[in-house]
Each structure stands twice: as structure tokens, then as C-alpha cells.
Design a protein around this motif. Sequence first.
Motif, PDB file in Angstrom:
ATOM      1  N   PHE A  78       4.730  -5.810   5.967  1.00  0.00           N
ATOM      2  CA  PHE A  78       5.089  -5.050   7.161  1.00  0.00           C
ATOM      3  C   PHE A  78       6.605  -4.979   7.337  1.00  0.00           C
ATOM      4  O   PHE A  78       7.134  -3.993   7.857  1.00  0.00           O
ATOM      5  N   TYR A  79       7.306  -6.009   6.895  1.00  0.00           N
ATOM      6  CA  TYR A  79       8.773  -5.972   6.926  1.00  0.00           C
ATOM      7  C   TYR A  79       9.302  -4.831   6.065  1.00  0.00           C
ATOM      8  O   TYR A  79      10.182  -4.054   6.490  1.00  0.00           O
ATOM      9  N   THR A  82       8.517  -1.398   7.633  1.00  0.00           N
ATOM     10  CA  THR A  82       9.277  -1.174   8.866  1.00  0.00           C
ATOM     11  C   THR A  82      10.716  -0.772   8.580  1.00  0.00           C
ATOM     12  O   THR A  82      11.349  -0.071   9.388  1.00  0.00           O
ATOM     13  N   THR A  86      13.291   1.910  10.890  1.00  0.00           N
ATOM     14  CA  THR A  86      14.271   1.292  11.779  1.00  0.00           C
ATOM     15  C   THR A  86      15.357   2.223  12.303  1.00  0.00           C
ATOM     16  O   THR A  86      15.817   2.031  13.427  1.00  0.00           O
ATOM     17  N   ILE A  89      13.964   3.607  15.447  1.00  0.00           N
ATOM     18  CA  ILE A  89      13.740   2.571  16.454  1.00  0.00           C
ATOM     19  C   ILE A  89      15.054   2.150  17.098  1.00  0.00           C
ATOM     20  O   ILE A  89      15.165   2.032  18.323  1.00  0.00           O
ATOM     21  N   SER A 102      12.846  -6.931  18.987  1.00  0.00           N
ATOM     22  CA  SER A 102      12.465  -7.416  17.653  1.00  0.00           C
ATOM     23  C   SER A 102      12.293  -8.928  17.655  1.00  0.00           C
ATOM     24  O   SER A 102      11.368  -9.461  17.018  1.00  0.00           O
ATOM     25  N   TYR A 106       8.930 -10.797  16.811  1.00  0.00           N
ATOM     26  CA  TYR A 106       9.018 -11.727  15.679  1.00  0.00           C
ATOM     27  C   TYR A 106       8.445 -13.105  16.033  1.00  0.00           C
ATOM     28  O   TYR A 106       7.824 -13.761  15.184  1.00  0.00           O
ATOM     29  N   ALA A 126       1.726  -9.687  10.829  1.00  0.00           N
ATOM     30  CA  ALA A 126       2.015  -8.252  10.850  1.00  0.00           C
ATOM     31  C   ALA A 126       3.059  -7.932  11.911  1.00  0.00           C
ATOM     32  O   ALA A 126       4.027  -7.194  11.661  1.00  0.00           O
ATOM     33  N   LEU A 127       2.891  -8.510  13.103  1.00  0.00           N
ATOM     34  CA  LEU A 127       3.887  -8.305  14.158  1.00  0.00           C
ATOM     35  C   LEU A 127       5.235  -8.887  13.751  1.00  0.00           C
ATOM     36  O   LEU A 127       6.291  -8.294  14.012  1.00  0.00           O
ATOM     37  N   VAL A 130       7.109  -6.512  11.463  1.00  0.00           N
ATOM     38  CA  VAL A 130       7.721  -5.414  12.206  1.00  0.00           C
ATOM     39  C   VAL A 130       9.002  -5.889  12.895  1.00  0.00           C
ATOM     40  O   VAL A 130      10.042  -5.216  12.868  1.00  0.00           O
ATOM     41  N   GLY A 133      11.863  -6.407  10.235  1.00  0.00           N
ATOM     42  CA  GLY A 133      12.467  -5.171   9.735  1.00  0.00           C
ATOM     43  C   GLY A 133      13.446  -4.557  10.713  1.00  0.00           C
ATOM     44  O   GLY A 133      14.531  -4.107  10.322  1.00  0.00           O
ATOM     45  N   THR A 134      13.073  -4.538  11.990  1.00  0.00           N
ATOM     46  CA  THR A 134      13.974  -3.963  12.991  1.00  0.00           C
ATOM     47  C   THR A 134      15.139  -4.896  13.305  1.00  0.00           C
ATOM     48  O   THR A 134      16.254  -4.440  13.556  1.00  0.00           O
TER      49      THR A 134
END
Length: 533
Positions: A78-79, A82, A86, A89, A102, A106, A126-127, A130, A133-134
Motif C-alpha cells: 500500500f505504501y 500510495t 501523493t 493528496i 498521515s 500510520y 494497509a492503513l 497509505v 506513502g503520504t
Amino acid sequence: ERNDPNHKHVNMSCRRGIEKVAACSICPGKHPYIILGNFVWMAVCLTTLHGCVTSVIAIASAELGDLGSFQTGTLYGFYTVTLLLTPSIVDFFGVKWTLVLSLAVYLAYIASNMVTKAYSIIPGAALGGVGAGTMWTAQGAYFVANAWEYAEAKGYPRIRATAFFGAVWVVIYNLVEVSIHLASSAIHHNEWKHAELLLYIVLTGLSVFATVGMTLVKPYSKADYTADKPAAVGDAQETRKDTAKKALIEDNNSAGTGDNEFDDENPKQQRYEQKKGDEEIGVAARKKDDDASSSSKPDEHTPLLCSSKGGMKSVWLSVWNSLVGMAVIMVYDPRIALTIPFNFAFGVISSLTAHYINGTVISEALGKENINYLAGISGAVQGVSAVIFGLICRYSGKKAPVAQAVITQFGAFLYLIVTILFLWGDAKHETGWAPFVIIYCVLGVANAVWSGTFMALYGDLFGYATYHAFAHYKCQSGIASTICFFVFPELKPDHMLWIALVVSGMAVFTNILIHFLPAPTRPVPKELRQSLQ
């Protein structure tokens, strides 16, 4: 008065003297120490949460077995995805609130480990992916904005401020992360039967503290970290002599004197230098006002990929342009393909360390409660090594490319050595501390090469399209880690080690070749000129 180009904010220096003021009366919040303090607080909050995450990753396979590897693979997967989203976002929420959100997302990865079931830790991972990555994209933008503001307040060139902030970041990053790793092992050593639950509670608490603390940092707009932001006064002063030289040569040529020499001791030429430097400063100040008044106008050279008004169409357009740009740079500049083996080597070795070395070898030899002690040692060595390698490249002068080549080659070779020690050596049968401390120190040095010198090499080789180049840098290692975390639980140890051996061996070869392949001479494609740099 605020727009006066002759106004000196704080410690603005010139060739005729230095004016020192305690604070700037017409620029609130512009004192350099306030700006630096803001950056330090941001770094402490971000690295606190990241240290908590890496402490959990280090023991995931030891605590959860194959489920721990699947959890970490989900995080990296997911990273990686994402990273393509970004830009949209960050522009939608702003760089500060992207960091806050984030971090909040995280920390779900850490909190989910309180319930060691798949229905808890997989969604949490998964969260967390995300959020990761952001977070790192927003951190880069915030770093630039904060450093440029510091350069303006001090009258420094931007490159000097960013180098200083980079050193501050490295110190804070490693100090905080190592401290959390050591504290995690200390808590894990507790004889209480719920020591593992206590560890996750403490790490979650620290993450909440970091998230709340991030709300206190100063907000920045996109104009504060984009390339078209007006240059700081220090940059104008640095270019003063070059500007004066060009102006003097032009005047001499128009007068028919043919005098194209520039003498530092000549009073007339010194006046040129001062005059042209002041003109540069005035132009920078006026350009700042013009940019502020026209900030609502789109830049004809930059596609509106990240408009907060574009909705989902903007998001998907951002992803599409990211993929197209990454493909175009691969075709335009073959050197980007030569970076794949070393990026993959980092991802494969990271997965091998977390799943096999930590999860099996260290757990059996020293106990899983000691894993974070070794991770802390490796992190400390990585921090020191990164500083040393940076200084070597900085003071190598014209030999800096040679120094970069030698250091990156050295890093790939160290990955190869670690793999050989476990594949054909006795490392997997050791039971004492000394061999593993040495191995983790070697890993720390190799990781410093990848995260420091090799990343700087990207900026030097692919500066014409930094956004898409660094997307390759992050995505390549992320893809390798994701694949390995899902595949390694199904493989025997020797098979894992052979994969690491092959990839590291290819990196040793390509890290040499990349410095001999010439840069492309064709014009930069339109897709790369329009990248979000």
C-alpha cells in the motif's frame, strides 16, 4: 516597508558588512531560531512515529511468524501504490495537514498489533502503508519550504540552508529511532507475561503524542516549496559577481574596448558588483509580490494534476501522469534502468532481515526480545556512516562523482557479503552477540549508502525530472520488499539467500556501469518537462 528590497530581515549579510538584529519587527515569525525550532519539532514528531513503526516491523516475523511477513508485505504494498497518489493528496490537504493526517493513519499499523489476529493487523497494515506513502512525500515538501524560509531569514543561499537542515534531520532521525529501538527491547525484556502488549501500548502512546505534536508546526503553501519561488537574498548575493562580470563585459563590448577581464581589486568593477547585486535582490523582492498576486493563474509549463478542485478526475490524472512519466524516463535515459538492481537489493535484503534473520536466526540465537537492540545498533551505524559518506562527497571537489561511484559500489558489495555469510558461512549457526553485532553494523553501513549517497546520485543524474526519478527510487525498492514479504514464507532459507545473492551481485555490476553510461543528448521529452518537480 515589508516589500522594500533593501529591508534586511535577520542577519542579512553583504560584502560591506553584517547587520545583526535580535528579531525582525516587520516580519513576525521570521527569526532564524524560530524557523529552525519549527523544523526540529517537525522532525522529532515524525521520527518518533517512524521509530515506533520500525520497532514493530523488526519483531513482526518473530512475534507473528508468516502472518507477520504478510502484514509487512501489505504495509509495503500500500505504501508503493500510495506514492502515485501523493501529489494530489498533498495539494488537497496542504503539506502540514497531510503530515498530521498521515501520522494519524500510520499509527493504526502500530495499534492494530494489540490484537494479533489477521482481521486486525492486515487492515492496520494497509492503513499504515497509505500513511507512510503520504508522510514521506509531504515530509520532503515541508523540508524544502522550511529550509528555504530559513535561507531567506539568514540571507543564505538555499543550497547552504538545505545542507544544514539535512544534517539536522540525520542527527534527529537516528537519535530518536535508535532510542526507541533500545527502549522497545528494554520493555520486551520485562518478565511480565503481557510485556508484548505493554510494548504496543507504549508505542501507540508515543505515536499519538507525535500526531498531536505535528498539529503545532507552521503551515506552508505550495508556493513555499516549488521551484518557481523567488530566490532568497543569499542566492542573489552569491550570483552577484557573475552578474557583474557579464554586465561589465557587455558594457565594454558596446564601448568598443574589448576588455573582457574582471578584476576583483578594481574599484569600478566593485561598484558594478554592488550595483548588480542590489538589482538582483530588488528583482527577487518584486518577483515575490508578482507571484503572490498571480498565484491563482496556472503555470503553462505545469499540468494541473494536483488541483484540489479537480476531484477524483484530478487524482486519476495524477496517477496516469506519474506512470507515463516513469515509463518515459525509462526510455529516455537508460541509466534509470541500471539503478533497479541496487534498489531491489535494498528491498530484498530488508525483507530477508525482517523475515529470516530477525524472525528465525536472531529469535533462536539471542531471543526475540533482543532484536530491537541489534536494530538500534544498525541504525546508529547507519546515521554515522551517512554523515561520513556525505562529508567525503562534499570535500571531494571535482572528484565527487568518483567518490559517489566508489561508495555506491561499496554498499552493493556489503549486501553481497552479508548474503554470503548466511549462505555459505556459519552466521546462521552462531549463538553469541559478537557475530550478529558485526553483521548488523555491516547492514547499517550498506543501508546508509542506499538511503544517502545513492539517493543523492539520483538528484545528480536525473535532476531534469526529479519527481519521476525519485518515484522510481521509492517504487522499485517498495515493489521488491512487497514481493519478498509475500513470497519468502513459502521458500526455504537457502532459496531466499540465493535470491538476495543474485540481486546483490547484479547491483555490484550495474553500480559500476551507471557511471560510464553517457547522459542522453536528446531534448528532454515534454512529459518530463511537465513533471511535478
